[in-house]
Design a protein around this motif. Structure first.
Motif, mmCIF file in Angstrom:
data_model
loop_
_atom_site.group_PDB
_atom_site.id
_atom_site.type_symbol
_atom_site.label_atom_id
_atom_site.label_comp_id
_atom_site.label_asym_id
_atom_site.label_seq_id
_atom_site.Cartn_x
_atom_site.Cartn_y
_atom_site.Cartn_z
ATOM 1 N N LEU A 137 0.827 -1.212 0.000
ATOM 2 C CA LEU A 137 0.000 0.000 0.000
ATOM 3 C C LEU A 137 0.857 1.256 0.000
ATOM 4 O O LEU A 137 1.884 1.312 0.681
ATOM 5 C CB LEU A 137 -0.888 0.017 1.250
ATOM 6 C CG LEU A 137 -1.964 -1.085 1.346
ATOM 7 C CD1 LEU A 137 -2.578 -1.085 2.737
ATOM 8 C CD2 LEU A 137 -3.034 -0.895 0.271
ATOM 9 N N THR A 141 -2.853 5.806 1.151
ATOM 10 C CA THR A 141 -3.968 4.963 1.609
ATOM 11 C C THR A 141 -4.138 5.065 3.120
ATOM 12 O O THR A 141 -5.262 5.127 3.626
ATOM 13 C CB THR A 141 -3.714 3.488 1.210
ATOM 14 O OG1 THR A 141 -3.504 3.449 -0.188
ATOM 15 C CG2 THR A 141 -4.895 2.592 1.570
ATOM 16 N N GLU A 144 -5.590 8.485 3.914
ATOM 17 C CA GLU A 144 -6.985 8.678 3.513
ATOM 18 C C GLU A 144 -7.954 7.808 4.323
ATOM 19 O O GLU A 144 -9.043 8.254 4.684
ATOM 20 C CB GLU A 144 -7.159 8.378 2.017
ATOM 21 C CG GLU A 144 -6.552 9.473 1.143
ATOM 22 C CD GLU A 144 -6.243 8.999 -0.269
ATOM 23 O OE1 GLU A 144 -6.763 7.948 -0.694
ATOM 24 O OE2 GLU A 144 -5.456 9.693 -0.954
ATOM 25 N N VAL A 150 -6.529 0.321 8.836
ATOM 26 C CA VAL A 150 -5.845 -0.476 7.802
ATOM 27 C C VAL A 150 -4.867 -1.458 8.453
ATOM 28 O O VAL A 150 -4.806 -2.642 8.070
ATOM 29 C CB VAL A 150 -5.126 0.454 6.790
ATOM 30 C CG1 VAL A 150 -4.379 -0.368 5.750
ATOM 31 C CG2 VAL A 150 -6.127 1.378 6.098
ATOM 32 N N THR A 197 5.807 3.260 -1.138
ATOM 33 C CA THR A 197 4.955 2.083 -0.943
ATOM 34 C C THR A 197 5.605 1.099 0.006
ATOM 35 O O THR A 197 6.791 0.804 -0.116
ATOM 36 C CB THR A 197 4.662 1.401 -2.306
ATOM 37 O OG1 THR A 197 4.044 2.356 -3.159
ATOM 38 C CG2 THR A 197 3.746 0.199 -2.147
#
Ligand SMILES: Nc1ncnc2c1ncn2[C@@H]1O[C@H](COP(=O)(O)OP(=O)(O)O)[C@@H](O)[C@H]1O
Ligand SMILES: [Mg+2]
Length: 335
Positions: A137, A141, A144, A150, A197
Protein backbone atom coordinates in the motif's frame (compact mmCIF):
# COMPACT_ATOMS: atom_id res chain seq x y z
CA UNK A 1 13.50 -32.38 -13.70
CA UNK A 2 15.85 -30.28 -11.68
CA UNK A 3 18.41 -28.17 -13.43
CA UNK A 4 21.66 -28.04 -11.58
CA UNK A 5 25.09 -26.75 -12.47
CA UNK A 6 27.08 -28.81 -14.92
CA UNK A 7 30.36 -29.96 -13.43
CA UNK A 8 32.60 -28.79 -16.28
CA UNK A 9 34.29 -25.40 -15.99
CA UNK A 10 32.79 -22.99 -18.52
CA UNK A 11 35.25 -22.39 -21.30
CA UNK A 12 36.80 -18.95 -21.50
CA UNK A 13 37.60 -17.22 -24.77
CA UNK A 14 40.54 -18.91 -26.52
CA UNK A 15 43.79 -17.65 -24.94
CA UNK A 16 45.14 -16.54 -28.34
CA UNK A 17 42.10 -14.31 -28.98
CA UNK A 18 42.45 -12.73 -25.54
CA UNK A 19 46.14 -11.99 -26.16
CA UNK A 20 45.44 -10.25 -29.47
CA UNK A 21 42.62 -8.10 -28.22
CA UNK A 22 41.55 -8.39 -24.62
CA UNK A 23 37.84 -7.70 -24.25
CA UNK A 24 37.31 -4.16 -23.01
CA UNK A 25 34.80 -4.19 -20.17
CA UNK A 26 33.44 -1.21 -18.28
CA UNK A 27 32.21 -2.12 -14.81
CA UNK A 28 29.61 0.29 -13.45
CA UNK A 29 29.52 0.78 -9.68
CA UNK A 30 28.66 3.46 -7.15
CA UNK A 31 25.55 5.42 -8.01
CA UNK A 32 23.59 7.64 -5.68
CA UNK A 33 21.67 5.03 -3.69
CA UNK A 34 21.78 3.85 -0.09
CA UNK A 35 23.78 0.90 -1.43
CA UNK A 36 26.61 2.98 -2.94
CA UNK A 37 29.34 1.54 -0.71
CA UNK A 38 28.20 -2.04 -1.30
CA UNK A 39 28.13 -1.40 -5.04
CA UNK A 40 31.68 0.03 -5.02
CA UNK A 41 32.82 -3.04 -3.16
CA UNK A 42 31.07 -5.31 -5.71
CA UNK A 43 32.52 -3.33 -8.63
CA UNK A 44 36.08 -3.42 -7.29
CA UNK A 45 35.84 -7.18 -6.85
CA UNK A 46 34.44 -7.63 -10.39
CA UNK A 47 37.26 -5.56 -11.91
CA UNK A 48 39.85 -7.66 -10.03
CA UNK A 49 38.26 -10.92 -11.13
CA UNK A 50 37.94 -9.83 -14.77
CA UNK A 51 41.52 -8.56 -14.86
CA UNK A 52 42.71 -11.88 -13.49
CA UNK A 53 40.69 -13.61 -16.22
CA UNK A 54 42.57 -11.61 -18.87
CA UNK A 55 40.08 -8.84 -19.68
CA UNK A 56 40.80 -5.13 -19.88
CA UNK A 57 38.38 -4.02 -17.15
CA UNK A 58 37.78 -0.51 -15.87
CA UNK A 59 35.60 0.74 -12.98
CA UNK A 60 33.28 3.69 -13.64
CA UNK A 61 30.55 5.45 -11.72
CA UNK A 62 27.11 6.00 -13.26
CA UNK A 63 27.41 9.77 -13.36
CA UNK A 64 27.35 12.57 -15.94
CA UNK A 65 30.76 11.45 -17.26
CA UNK A 66 29.51 7.99 -18.18
CA UNK A 67 27.77 8.51 -21.54
CA UNK A 68 30.40 10.88 -22.99
CA UNK A 69 33.07 8.45 -21.74
CA UNK A 70 31.43 5.46 -23.42
CA UNK A 71 30.99 7.46 -26.64
CA UNK A 72 34.65 8.53 -26.68
CA UNK A 73 36.05 5.10 -25.80
CA UNK A 74 33.42 2.43 -26.50
CA UNK A 75 33.46 -0.68 -24.35
CA UNK A 76 32.94 -4.12 -25.89
CA UNK A 77 30.36 -4.66 -23.13
CA UNK A 78 29.32 -3.17 -19.79
CA UNK A 79 28.90 -5.00 -16.50
CA UNK A 80 26.40 -3.38 -14.12
CA UNK A 81 27.46 -3.76 -10.48
CA UNK A 82 25.09 -1.03 -9.31
CA UNK A 83 22.67 -1.97 -6.57
CA UNK A 84 19.41 -0.20 -5.86
CA UNK A 85 17.60 2.22 -8.13
CA UNK A 86 18.96 3.10 -11.58
CA UNK A 87 21.13 -0.01 -11.78
CA UNK A 88 18.45 -2.50 -10.75
CA UNK A 89 15.17 -0.84 -11.69
CA UNK A 90 15.87 -0.85 -15.42
CA UNK A 91 16.47 2.90 -15.84
CA UNK A 92 20.19 2.73 -16.61
CA UNK A 93 19.65 -0.26 -18.89
CA UNK A 94 17.04 1.68 -20.87
CA UNK A 95 19.61 4.45 -21.38
CA UNK A 96 22.32 1.95 -22.41
CA UNK A 97 19.78 0.53 -24.91
CA UNK A 98 19.27 4.03 -26.33
CA UNK A 99 23.04 4.43 -26.65
CA UNK A 100 23.42 0.99 -28.26
CA UNK A 101 25.82 -0.16 -25.54
CA UNK A 102 25.68 -3.92 -24.83
CA UNK A 103 25.49 -4.92 -21.18
CA UNK A 104 25.40 -8.11 -19.16
CA UNK A 105 22.13 -8.88 -17.44
CA UNK A 106 18.39 -8.58 -17.73
CA UNK A 107 16.58 -6.20 -20.08
CA UNK A 108 15.16 -2.93 -18.75
CA UNK A 109 11.50 -4.02 -18.67
CA UNK A 110 12.25 -7.24 -16.78
CA UNK A 111 14.33 -5.29 -14.24
CA UNK A 112 11.50 -2.88 -13.67
CA UNK A 113 9.22 -5.82 -12.86
CA UNK A 114 11.71 -7.60 -10.60
CA UNK A 115 12.52 -4.36 -8.77
CA UNK A 116 8.85 -3.98 -7.79
CA UNK A 117 8.63 -6.75 -5.16
CA UNK A 118 4.81 -6.97 -4.99
CA UNK A 119 4.52 -7.02 -8.81
CA UNK A 120 7.20 -9.73 -9.08
CA UNK A 121 5.44 -11.77 -6.35
CA UNK A 122 2.16 -11.58 -8.30
CA UNK A 123 3.82 -12.90 -11.46
CA UNK A 124 5.62 -15.64 -9.53
CA UNK A 125 2.42 -16.72 -7.76
CA UNK A 126 0.44 -16.72 -11.02
CA UNK A 127 3.13 -19.03 -12.42
CA UNK A 128 2.21 -21.52 -9.68
CA UNK A 129 5.15 -20.91 -7.34
CA UNK A 130 4.84 -20.26 -3.60
CA UNK A 131 5.39 -16.83 -2.05
CA UNK A 132 4.22 -15.58 1.37
CA UNK A 133 0.90 -13.69 1.43
CA UNK A 134 1.33 -9.94 1.30
CA UNK A 135 -0.29 -6.56 0.92
CA UNK A 136 1.37 -3.50 -0.62
CA UNK A 137 0.00 0.00 0.00
CA UNK A 138 1.12 3.55 -0.70
CA UNK A 139 1.41 6.14 2.03
CA UNK A 140 -1.71 7.94 0.79
CA UNK A 141 -3.97 4.96 1.61
CA UNK A 142 -3.07 5.16 5.30
CA UNK A 143 -3.64 8.89 5.30
CA UNK A 144 -6.99 8.68 3.51
CA UNK A 145 -8.51 5.63 5.24
CA UNK A 146 -6.92 5.98 8.66
CA UNK A 147 -3.74 4.10 9.53
CA UNK A 148 -5.20 2.29 12.55
CA UNK A 149 -8.08 0.63 10.68
CA UNK A 150 -5.85 -0.48 7.80
CA UNK A 151 -3.17 -1.87 10.13
CA UNK A 152 -5.80 -3.83 12.08
CA UNK A 153 -7.02 -5.48 8.88
CA UNK A 154 -3.45 -6.38 7.91
CA UNK A 155 -2.77 -8.07 11.22
CA UNK A 156 -6.12 -9.86 11.16
CA UNK A 157 -5.45 -11.24 7.68
CA UNK A 158 -1.68 -11.93 7.74
CA UNK A 159 -1.15 -12.69 11.44
CA UNK A 160 2.01 -12.13 13.47
CA UNK A 161 4.95 -12.05 13.13
CA UNK A 162 4.99 -9.90 10.01
CA UNK A 163 7.74 -8.63 7.75
CA UNK A 164 7.52 -4.94 6.87
CA UNK A 165 9.65 -3.79 3.94
CA UNK A 166 9.87 -1.11 1.27
CA UNK A 167 8.17 -2.34 -1.93
CA UNK A 168 11.49 -1.81 -3.69
CA UNK A 169 14.96 -1.82 -2.24
CA UNK A 170 17.88 -3.91 -1.20
CA UNK A 171 20.46 -4.76 1.47
CA UNK A 172 17.56 -5.27 3.93
CA UNK A 173 17.30 -1.48 4.34
CA UNK A 174 13.98 -0.68 6.02
CA UNK A 175 13.15 -4.39 6.42
CA UNK A 176 11.80 -5.26 9.87
CA UNK A 177 10.29 -8.27 11.58
CA UNK A 178 7.32 -7.29 13.73
CA UNK A 179 6.10 -9.62 16.47
CA UNK A 180 3.93 -7.18 18.46
CA UNK A 181 1.10 -5.20 16.94
CA UNK A 182 2.14 -2.05 18.81
CA UNK A 183 5.50 -2.02 16.95
CA UNK A 184 3.83 -1.93 13.55
CA UNK A 185 3.15 1.85 13.17
CA UNK A 186 6.78 2.82 13.86
CA UNK A 187 8.04 0.14 11.45
CA UNK A 188 5.75 1.49 8.75
CA UNK A 189 6.97 5.05 9.32
CA UNK A 190 10.64 4.08 9.01
CA UNK A 191 9.82 2.06 5.91
CA UNK A 192 8.24 5.07 4.22
CA UNK A 193 11.61 6.81 4.57
CA UNK A 194 12.84 4.49 1.77
CA UNK A 195 9.92 4.88 -0.61
CA UNK A 196 6.25 5.66 -1.10
CA UNK A 197 4.96 2.08 -0.94
CA UNK A 198 5.32 -0.37 1.88
CA UNK A 199 4.87 -4.13 1.64
CA UNK A 200 3.70 -6.15 4.61
CA UNK A 201 4.30 -9.87 4.25
CA UNK A 202 3.54 -12.99 6.25
CA UNK A 203 6.65 -14.17 8.13
CA UNK A 204 7.90 -17.59 7.07
CA UNK A 205 9.94 -19.68 9.49
CA UNK A 206 12.66 -21.82 7.94
CA UNK A 207 16.09 -21.95 6.36
CA UNK A 208 17.03 -18.92 4.27
CA UNK A 209 18.77 -19.60 0.97
CA UNK A 210 20.19 -17.56 -1.87
CA UNK A 211 19.61 -19.23 -5.24
CA UNK A 212 21.98 -18.03 -7.95
CA UNK A 213 21.16 -18.60 -11.61
CA UNK A 214 23.50 -18.13 -14.59
CA UNK A 215 22.98 -18.56 -18.31
CA UNK A 216 26.23 -19.16 -20.16
CA UNK A 217 24.50 -19.81 -23.46
CA UNK A 218 22.62 -23.02 -22.86
CA UNK A 219 19.70 -21.66 -20.87
CA UNK A 220 19.42 -20.64 -17.21
CA UNK A 221 21.04 -23.05 -14.76
CA UNK A 222 20.82 -22.90 -10.95
CA UNK A 223 24.08 -22.97 -9.00
CA UNK A 224 24.17 -24.71 -5.59
CA UNK A 225 21.95 -23.01 -2.99
CA UNK A 226 23.81 -20.94 -0.38
CA UNK A 227 22.38 -21.26 3.13
CA UNK A 228 22.39 -18.15 5.29
CA UNK A 229 22.67 -18.40 9.07
CA UNK A 230 22.88 -14.93 10.66
CA UNK A 231 24.12 -14.88 14.26
CA UNK A 232 21.39 -12.35 15.16
CA UNK A 233 18.65 -14.44 13.52
CA UNK A 234 17.88 -11.62 11.08
CA UNK A 235 19.83 -11.15 7.84
CA UNK A 236 20.03 -7.39 8.19
CA UNK A 237 22.56 -4.86 6.86
CA UNK A 238 25.29 -5.51 9.42
CA UNK A 239 24.80 -9.31 9.23
CA UNK A 240 25.44 -8.97 5.49
CA UNK A 241 28.47 -6.75 5.33
CA UNK A 242 30.39 -7.29 8.59
CA UNK A 243 32.54 -10.39 8.18
CA UNK A 244 31.84 -13.02 10.84
CA UNK A 245 28.28 -12.03 11.76
CA UNK A 246 26.71 -14.60 9.45
CA UNK A 247 27.62 -18.18 8.71
CA UNK A 248 27.15 -19.34 5.12
CA UNK A 249 26.93 -22.91 3.95
CA UNK A 250 27.56 -23.57 0.28
CA UNK A 251 26.00 -25.84 -0.70
CA UNK A 252 23.08 -25.49 1.73
CA UNK A 253 22.56 -28.28 4.28
CA UNK A 254 19.25 -29.40 2.79
CA UNK A 255 18.15 -32.78 1.40
CA UNK A 256 18.88 -33.39 -2.30
CA UNK A 257 15.21 -33.41 -3.31
CA UNK A 258 14.63 -30.05 -1.59
CA UNK A 259 17.78 -28.63 -3.22
CA UNK A 260 16.51 -29.79 -6.60
CA UNK A 261 13.13 -28.14 -5.95
CA UNK A 262 14.81 -24.90 -4.91
CA UNK A 263 16.91 -24.98 -8.10
CA UNK A 264 13.74 -25.44 -10.16
CA UNK A 265 12.08 -22.49 -8.39
CA UNK A 266 15.05 -20.21 -9.11
CA UNK A 267 15.16 -21.15 -12.79
CA UNK A 268 11.38 -20.71 -13.12
CA UNK A 269 11.54 -17.28 -11.45
CA UNK A 270 14.34 -16.28 -13.85
CA UNK A 271 12.20 -17.42 -16.79
CA UNK A 272 8.77 -16.08 -15.83
CA UNK A 273 10.16 -12.63 -15.06
CA UNK A 274 12.07 -12.56 -18.36
CA UNK A 275 15.51 -12.26 -16.72
CA UNK A 276 18.78 -12.83 -18.56
CA UNK A 277 22.39 -13.87 -17.85
CA UNK A 278 22.37 -13.88 -14.05
CA UNK A 279 20.03 -13.49 -11.09
CA UNK A 280 19.78 -14.36 -7.42
CA UNK A 281 16.50 -15.43 -5.89
CA UNK A 282 16.08 -15.09 -2.13
CA UNK A 283 13.89 -17.78 -0.59
CA UNK A 284 12.93 -19.45 2.66
CA UNK A 285 12.65 -23.23 2.87
CA UNK A 286 10.14 -24.38 5.49
CA UNK A 287 10.71 -27.47 7.67
CA UNK A 288 8.25 -29.28 5.34
CA UNK A 289 10.57 -28.51 2.40
CA UNK A 290 8.36 -25.87 0.75
CA UNK A 291 10.31 -23.18 -1.11
CA UNK A 292 8.89 -19.67 -0.53
CA UNK A 293 10.01 -17.01 -3.00
CA UNK A 294 10.87 -13.67 -1.33
CA UNK A 295 12.43 -11.61 -4.10
CA UNK A 296 14.86 -11.77 -6.99
CA UNK A 297 17.92 -9.57 -7.54
CA UNK A 298 18.98 -8.68 -11.08
CA UNK A 299 22.25 -7.17 -9.87
CA UNK A 300 23.31 -9.53 -7.08
CA UNK A 301 25.99 -8.47 -4.63
CA UNK A 302 29.48 -9.45 -5.74
CA UNK A 303 31.49 -8.37 -2.70
CA UNK A 304 33.85 -10.73 -0.88
CA UNK A 305 31.03 -11.70 1.52
CA UNK A 306 28.28 -12.01 -1.12
CA UNK A 307 26.33 -15.16 -1.86
CA UNK A 308 26.54 -15.13 -5.67
CA UNK A 309 30.35 -15.60 -5.67
CA UNK A 310 29.95 -18.34 -3.03
CA UNK A 311 27.50 -20.20 -5.28
CA UNK A 312 29.86 -19.84 -8.25
CA UNK A 313 32.68 -21.30 -6.16
CA UNK A 314 30.49 -24.12 -4.83
CA UNK A 315 29.68 -25.03 -8.45
CA UNK A 316 33.42 -25.38 -9.10
CA UNK A 317 33.54 -22.34 -11.36
CA UNK A 318 35.85 -19.35 -11.36
CA UNK A 319 34.00 -16.01 -10.91
CA UNK A 320 36.21 -14.05 -13.34
CA UNK A 321 35.78 -16.72 -16.02
CA UNK A 322 31.99 -16.79 -15.58
CA UNK A 323 31.62 -12.99 -15.67
CA UNK A 324 34.10 -12.76 -18.57
CA UNK A 325 32.07 -15.30 -20.48
CA UNK A 326 28.85 -13.32 -19.94
CA UNK A 327 30.60 -10.16 -21.18
CA UNK A 328 32.04 -11.97 -24.21
CA UNK A 329 28.58 -13.25 -25.18
CA UNK A 330 27.09 -9.75 -24.98
CA UNK A 331 30.00 -8.22 -26.92
CA UNK A 332 29.62 -10.94 -29.55
CA UNK A 333 25.86 -10.41 -29.93
CA UNK A 334 26.46 -6.82 -31.08
CA UNK A 335 28.86 -7.72 -33.87
N1 LIG B 1 8.41 -13.20 4.58
C1 LIG B 1 9.56 -13.35 5.21
N2 LIG B 1 9.70 -14.30 6.17
C2 LIG B 1 10.87 -14.46 6.84
N3 LIG B 1 11.97 -13.69 6.64
C3 LIG B 1 11.90 -12.71 5.71
C4 LIG B 1 10.70 -12.49 4.95
N4 LIG B 1 10.92 -11.47 4.12
C5 LIG B 1 12.18 -11.05 4.34
N5 LIG B 1 12.78 -11.79 5.29
C6 LIG B 1 14.15 -11.57 5.83
O1 LIG B 1 14.52 -10.22 5.53
C7 LIG B 1 15.64 -10.18 4.64
C8 LIG B 1 15.47 -9.07 3.63
O2 LIG B 1 14.29 -9.25 2.87
P1 LIG B 1 14.28 -9.15 1.27
O3 LIG B 1 12.88 -9.14 0.82
O4 LIG B 1 15.16 -10.20 0.67
O5 LIG B 1 14.88 -7.69 1.06
P2 LIG B 1 16.22 -7.11 0.42
O6 LIG B 1 15.85 -6.71 -0.96
O7 LIG B 1 16.54 -5.95 1.25
O8 LIG B 1 17.25 -8.21 0.43
C9 LIG B 1 15.69 -11.56 4.02
O9 LIG B 1 17.01 -11.85 3.62
C10 LIG B 1 15.19 -12.44 5.16
O10 LIG B 1 16.22 -12.66 6.10
MG1 LIG C 1 16.99 -10.05 -0.41
Amino acid sequence: MSETAPTAEPTAEPAAAQEQHPLRAVVLAGGLTFEREVSLSSGTQVVEELTRAGLDAELRDADAELLPGLAAAPADAVFIALHGATGEDGALRAVLDLAGVPYVGSPAAACRLAWDKPAAKSVVRTAGLTTPDWVALPHSTFRELGAGAVLDLMVARLGLPLMVKPASGGSALGVQKISRVEDLPAAMVSCFAYGDTVMVERYVEGVEVALAVVDLGEGPVALPAVEIEPESGVFDYSSRYSPGLTEYHAPARIPDDVAARAADVAVRVHEVLGLADLSRTDAIITPAGEVHFLEVNVSPGLTETSMFPMAVEAAGYDLGTVLGRLLARRAESRR
